[in-house]
Design a protein around this motif. Structure first.
Motif, mmCIF file in Angstrom:
data_model
loop_
_atom_site.group_PDB
_atom_site.id
_atom_site.type_symbol
_atom_site.label_atom_id
_atom_site.label_comp_id
_atom_site.label_asym_id
_atom_site.label_seq_id
_atom_site.Cartn_x
_atom_site.Cartn_y
_atom_site.Cartn_z
ATOM 1 N N ALA B 135 0.704 -1.243 -0.127
ATOM 2 C CA ALA B 135 -0.077 -0.123 0.078
ATOM 3 C C ALA B 135 0.923 1.227 -0.021
ATOM 4 O O ALA B 135 0.480 2.467 -0.475
ATOM 5 C CB ALA B 135 -0.837 -0.136 1.359
ATOM 6 N N ALA B 136 2.017 0.957 0.747
ATOM 7 C CA ALA B 136 2.943 2.416 0.777
ATOM 8 C C ALA B 136 3.619 2.772 -0.798
ATOM 9 O O ALA B 136 3.874 3.877 -0.855
ATOM 10 C CB ALA B 136 4.047 2.133 1.799
ATOM 11 N N ARG B 137 3.447 1.776 -1.544
ATOM 12 C CA ARG B 137 4.096 2.147 -2.914
ATOM 13 C C ARG B 137 2.986 2.773 -3.871
ATOM 14 O O ARG B 137 2.654 2.297 -4.894
ATOM 15 C CB ARG B 137 4.580 0.920 -3.654
ATOM 16 N N PRO B 140 6.007 5.797 -8.561
ATOM 17 C CA PRO B 140 7.467 5.228 -8.739
ATOM 18 C C PRO B 140 8.246 6.043 -7.814
ATOM 19 O O PRO B 140 9.391 5.392 -7.721
ATOM 20 C CB PRO B 140 7.596 5.334 -10.300
ATOM 21 N N ALA B 141 8.067 7.346 -7.294
ATOM 22 C CA ALA B 141 9.154 7.909 -6.365
ATOM 23 C C ALA B 141 9.212 7.092 -5.137
ATOM 24 O O ALA B 141 10.262 7.378 -4.589
ATOM 25 C CB ALA B 141 8.753 9.190 -6.501
ATOM 26 N N ILE B 142 8.527 6.262 -4.823
ATOM 27 C CA ILE B 142 8.618 5.624 -3.561
ATOM 28 C C ILE B 142 9.873 4.503 -4.017
ATOM 29 O O ILE B 142 9.531 3.486 -4.591
ATOM 30 C CB ILE B 142 7.384 4.935 -2.991
ATOM 31 N N THR B 189 11.070 11.205 3.553
ATOM 32 C CA THR B 189 10.470 10.033 4.557
ATOM 33 C C THR B 189 9.018 10.301 4.741
ATOM 34 O O THR B 189 8.826 11.425 5.252
ATOM 35 C CB THR B 189 11.312 9.747 5.664
ATOM 36 N N GLY B 190 7.972 9.270 4.714
ATOM 37 C CA GLY B 190 6.738 9.310 5.298
ATOM 38 C C GLY B 190 6.782 8.357 6.286
ATOM 39 O O GLY B 190 7.339 7.384 6.400
ATOM 40 N N GLU B 217 1.778 8.125 0.830
ATOM 41 C CA GLU B 217 1.411 9.428 0.386
ATOM 42 C C GLU B 217 2.021 10.616 1.149
ATOM 43 O O GLU B 217 2.223 11.724 0.478
ATOM 44 C CB GLU B 217 -0.163 9.792 0.612
ATOM 45 N N GLN B 218 2.342 10.760 2.290
ATOM 46 C CA GLN B 218 3.226 11.911 2.920
ATOM 47 C C GLN B 218 4.589 11.893 2.266
ATOM 48 O O GLN B 218 4.991 12.920 2.257
ATOM 49 C CB GLN B 218 3.151 11.401 4.529
ATOM 50 N N ALA B 219 5.163 10.917 2.091
ATOM 51 C CA ALA B 219 6.489 11.020 1.434
ATOM 52 C C ALA B 219 6.339 11.860 -0.100
ATOM 53 O O ALA B 219 7.377 12.531 -0.261
ATOM 54 C CB ALA B 219 7.181 9.741 1.521
#
Lengths: 437, 464
Positions: B135-137, B140-142, B189-190, B217-219
């Motif tokens: 879910a965190a991904r 592509p920037a993650i 970082t998120g 999303e925070q990142a």
């Protein structure tokens, strides 16, 4: 069960289950007496111990520990360590070949004295500092002692133990003269209680903190820096991981690939000596049972070695240097015991700044790039004499460049355990950037 | 863990050596940690920690010893050593003789786990954590996702010369998602880190997919954030972890540790109006399954809901036994410690500003230019004065009543006792968030919390 029996129990269960196991057990004892307003305000007596295992199953490594030494708790430790190992994707784990390591006692009767004597050390320390009218407030005056029993055994034949310990005195207080206020501390550590003298520790505190009163701002510029031993060790502590083979493997050390090359001035020699007669962190063997020895990290400016445990050594095709570190709660790491900056021909103060204290060492230093910017206190040196104290300045630069600019080191070693355990002489460095008012 | 007869002998022994009060605390923990980076196991450790702490009072002077040899012989020896160190003459105190009347009660299991840690294996945990990773991904920037799972199962027992005989079990579970986003210009970082006094049902109560996405999303938001504006301005602080400011800059000033020594600026202010009327500030150790909840505190006193500030007026401090002795205030079940290696002191549990009645949108309505500090980061506080500086983890500019572009590098600078007077409106959306609070008696789990609230003016330090 005792820690000894727990060690034997775990080895037997591991053999039954067909896994390799290394058990590291530590028992520690602590006594701490703090004087405040001429009475003993805080007294803490403590004993703590536990056993931690490193298990290797099918080339996978897992850890678990317990402070409870019942068969039920130890069975749980073994089961958890195996389960933790099975989760790893990395294979190639192993335990090093072991051997009998014997029993040694590095402490002897060093801490044996009536408790009245120890109380007196805390009370007299405070008294000695309060004698000076410039002392506004004593934050703490402490006598403390620690004793450790370390035991190691593995299914590959390692077996041994040793007893070690030290005592220390610490005082922190605020001194004032006119508008000028300075908070300082003094810490004295020794393996033998009788080597500590409250009167001289108090005197030392008054001298070292008192000389900074009435400090002026320092004009920005480049000066020769004379690092006092504890200040140089503080700086070194922020960068010592550069010599960790673990950091090299993780791509975090800029010294990687430079073995045999000149990385510092010829005046700089750095070694670890875990068997030094005055060493505070001496140990006959490391956390994996590799016997310790004197290891030169830098000799006359040339990078000679990294600090290795058996795992980093195998990966980098080197030999373990006996630098394995692990607490019973922790996982295998690498680190020094008694780090020593070799004394040299001597330092003659001429013109520059004597650095007596560095602050915010870990926040203000980047161990990857080598850049640092640190707040400091010191004395302005003019014509070979201490002219006046200075404050509100930072010294900044790059650690790798600083190593090349070391001009000379003093003749006398001074020991410290504040930032890392070790010893250093005064270190003279040319052309350091100081940013002041 | 401890026999009643052993506790009795220990206490009588201590009393006979001249102690006014004697307490023995015994505990046993099972701890498990699991850290994954991009779903590869980086660290998996498990441990049992156990020990006892003996605390003796001689008047208001306290001596403390701890050990993890729990045999009666050793505990008696430890108590002897302590009394000897104190150097009291040692005479039999009549109150210590003739048997203690322990009035114990068993915990009711108010915060007990539905799915105890031992009922699932570690693979199951990794699968649940993998939901957060996926879910965190969110783009592509993650580039990296780190997951950290902490499981604590603690049993405690406290006995004292005042007849306390209580046990408690505290099962706590928390996971932390860290998403790292990177573009050509920067790396950001998120975070998201839910935790409760529950077992593995945490994964159902606080779904990994929700928290994973929030971290991701925070990142991404931070990647496009501009440098924050600086200067004094109205600030809306977000709910949940936004409460960390008042925890640090107000809560700590209300612990008897600070009040008894008069090092807090809020000493001797009971009954005075110290905050705006919109503020009711509560420290509640009884919140069902709260991260900082327990049935008994670490001195064996039942926990309670303590109203600290009611409509702006200071009603109570947070009081432990020593603090009560020093100040005369009634103990509030606030004696806490990290573990047996620390003597307890007065500490917060779940501390929050109570819900208000202003709709959240109304808070922003009349702000021409200000800052919305949606998620708070870490900070520093001077304990005596409550002077603080806190980093805003996720912030936005407010223009003409609207929340606009994200900003980074904002610092909120102020004094707790001043800022609490400048709270002009409190919304109706209170939430709490877990954290670890460090102080004299070590690091203890606490919740901080508040609804969205509007502070008329705070100095914002930006990057420039």
């Amino acid at each position: 069960m005792t820690l000894q029996e727990a060690k034997t129990y775990l080895l037997e269960r591991a053999r039954e289950r067909g896994v390799e196991l290394e058990a590291l057990a530590t028992g520690s004892r602590e006594l701490s007496l703090q004087a405040r307003e001429r009475t003993l305000e805080e007294i803490t007596a403590a004993e703590r111990g536990g056993i931690g295992v490193r298990v290797v199953k099918d080339g996978k490594t897992g850890y678990a520990y317990s402070e409870e030494l019942s068969p039920e708790a130890l069975d749980w430790v073994l089961a958890e360590a195996i389960e933790n190992a099975e989760l790893q994707s990395e294979t190639g784990g192993f335990l090093p070949e072991g051997r009998p390591l014997g029993k040694s006692d590095l402490l002897g009767e060093g801490l044996s004295a009536p408790v009245e004597e120890k109380k007196r050390m805390a009370l007299e320390l405070e008294e000695g500092v309060l004698r000076d009218p410039r002392v506004q407030q004593v934050g703490a005056a402490i006598y403390s002692e620690r004793e450790f029993q370390t035991e190691l055994a593995s299914t590959r034949g390692a077996e041994g133990g040793y007893r070690s310990g030290y005592a220390y005195q610490m005082v922190s207080a605020v001194m004032a003269e006119g508008e000028s206020l300075k908070q300082g501390y003094e810490l004295k550590v020794a393996r033998e209680l009788f080597a500590l003298d409250p009167a001289s520790t108090a005197q030392e505190f008054l001298h070292r903190t008192g000389r900074l009163l009435g400090a002026r701002d320092l004009k920005s510029g480049r000066y020769t820096a004379y690092f006092e031993p504890s200040a140089f060790l503080a700086l070194l502590s922020a960068f010592i991981d550069l010599w960790s083979a673990k950091q090299v493997l993780e791509g975090k050390s800029r010294l990687a690939g430079r073995l045999g090359q000149k990385i510092a001035s010829e005046a700089f020699t750095l070694y670890d000596d875990p068997n030094h007669p005055e060493g505070l962190m001496n140990a006959p063997f490391d956390a994996e049972g590799t016997p310790t020895r004197k290891v030169y990290l830098v000799r006359e400016g040339v990078l000679e070695s990294f600090m290795h445990n058996s795992v980093t050594a195998r990966k980098l095709n080197a030999e373990s240097t006996g630098h394995a570190q692990r607490s019973y709660k922790g996982v295998l790491d690498v680190g020094p015991r008694n780090l020593i900056v070799a004394p040299g021909e001597g330092v003659t103060l001429q013109d520059g700044v004597l650095i007596t204290d560095l602050m915010g060492v870990h926040a203000g230093a980047n161990s990857i790039s080598g850049d640092f910017s640190l707040q400091a206190l010191g004395l302005k040196i003019e014509g070979g004499e201490a002219a006046y104290p200075v404050e509100n300045f930072t010294l900044s630069g790059n650690f790798f460049e600083l190593l090349e600019r070391i001009v000379a080191t003093g003749r006398e070693l001074e020991w410290s355990v504040m930032f890392l355990a070790g010893a250093s002489p005064t270190v003279e460095v040319a052309e350091v950037a100081f940013a002041g008012a | 863990m401890l026999q009643e007869s052993t506790a009795e002998r220990l206490i009588q022994h201590a009393r006979a050596r001249g102690a006014d009060f004697a307490e023995i605390y015994v505990e046993r923990w099972k701890k498990r940690n699991l850290r994954l980076l991009d779903l590869e196991v980086q660290e998996a450790t498990s441990g049992i920690e156990t020990g006892a702490g003996v605390r003796l009072f001689f008047g208001t002077q306290v001596v403390y010893a701890y050990t993890n040899d729990l045999s009666e012989a050793n505990l008696l020896e430890v108590t002897d050593t302590l009394a000897r160190l104190k150097g009291e003459a040692g005479q039999v105190d009549a109150r210590g003789a003739g048997g203690l009347d322990f009035r114990g009660s068993a915990p009711a299991g108010l915060h007990g786990p539905q799915l105890p840690p031992d009922e699932r294996d570690k693979r199951w945990r990794i699968e649940r954590l993998a939901e957060a990773d996926a879910a965190a991904r969110v783009g592509p920037a993650i580039k990296k996702v780190q997951l950290y799972l902490i499981e604590w199962d603690q049993e405690i027992q406290v006995a004292s010369s005042e007849g306390v005989w209580n046990t408690d079990r505290r099962v706590r579970t928390r996971y932390v998602v860290t998403a790292i986003a990177e573009n050509e210009e920067s790396m950001q970082t998120g975070f998201a880190g839910p935790g409760l006094s529950v077992g593995l049902e945490l994964f159902d109560l606080e779904p990994p997919a929700v928290h994973g996405r929030a971290a991701g999303e925070q990142a991404l938001t931070l990647l496009r954030a501009k440098p924050a504006p600086a200067g004094p301005m109205p600030v809306v602080i977000g709910n949940a972890f936004g409460g960390v400011i008042f925890h640090e800059a107000l809560g700590h000033l209300l612990e008897t540790t600070a009040v008894a020594r008069k090092t807090s600026v809020l000493t001797d202010k009971l009954g005075e109006k110290i905050a705006s009327e919109a503020v009711t500030y509560v420290d509640d150790g009884t919140l069902p399954h709260g991260w900082g909840s327990s049935e008994y505190d670490d001195e064996g006193a039942p926990t309670e809901r303590t109203v600290l500030i009611e409509k702006g007026v200071l009603k109570s401090y947070m009081v432990d036994r020593w603090g009560s002795l020093m100040t005369g205030y009634r103990p509030t079940g606030s004696g806490r410690r990290q573990d047996y290696t620390f003597a307890p002191t007065s500490r917060m549990r779940n501390t929050f500003i109570e819900t208000g009645d202003t709709p959240v949108e109304k808070l922003f309505e009349n702000i021409e230019f200000g800052l919305y500090a949606k998620k708070m980061g870490g900070g520093q506080v001077r304990p005596g004065s409550g002077e603080y500086n806190f980093a805003v983890q996720e912030g936005y500019v407010i223009r003409n009543g609207r929340v606009e572009e994200p900003v980074k590098g904002a610092m909120l600078v102020g004094k707790g006792p001043e800022s609490i007077q400048r709270i002009v409106a409190v919304a109706a959306d209170r939430k709490n968030a877990p954290g670890m609070c460090g102080s004299l008696s070590g690091a203890v789990p606490v919740e901080v919390g508040q609804p969205h609230l509007l502070i008329s003016e705070i100095v914002v330090g930006g990057e420039g």
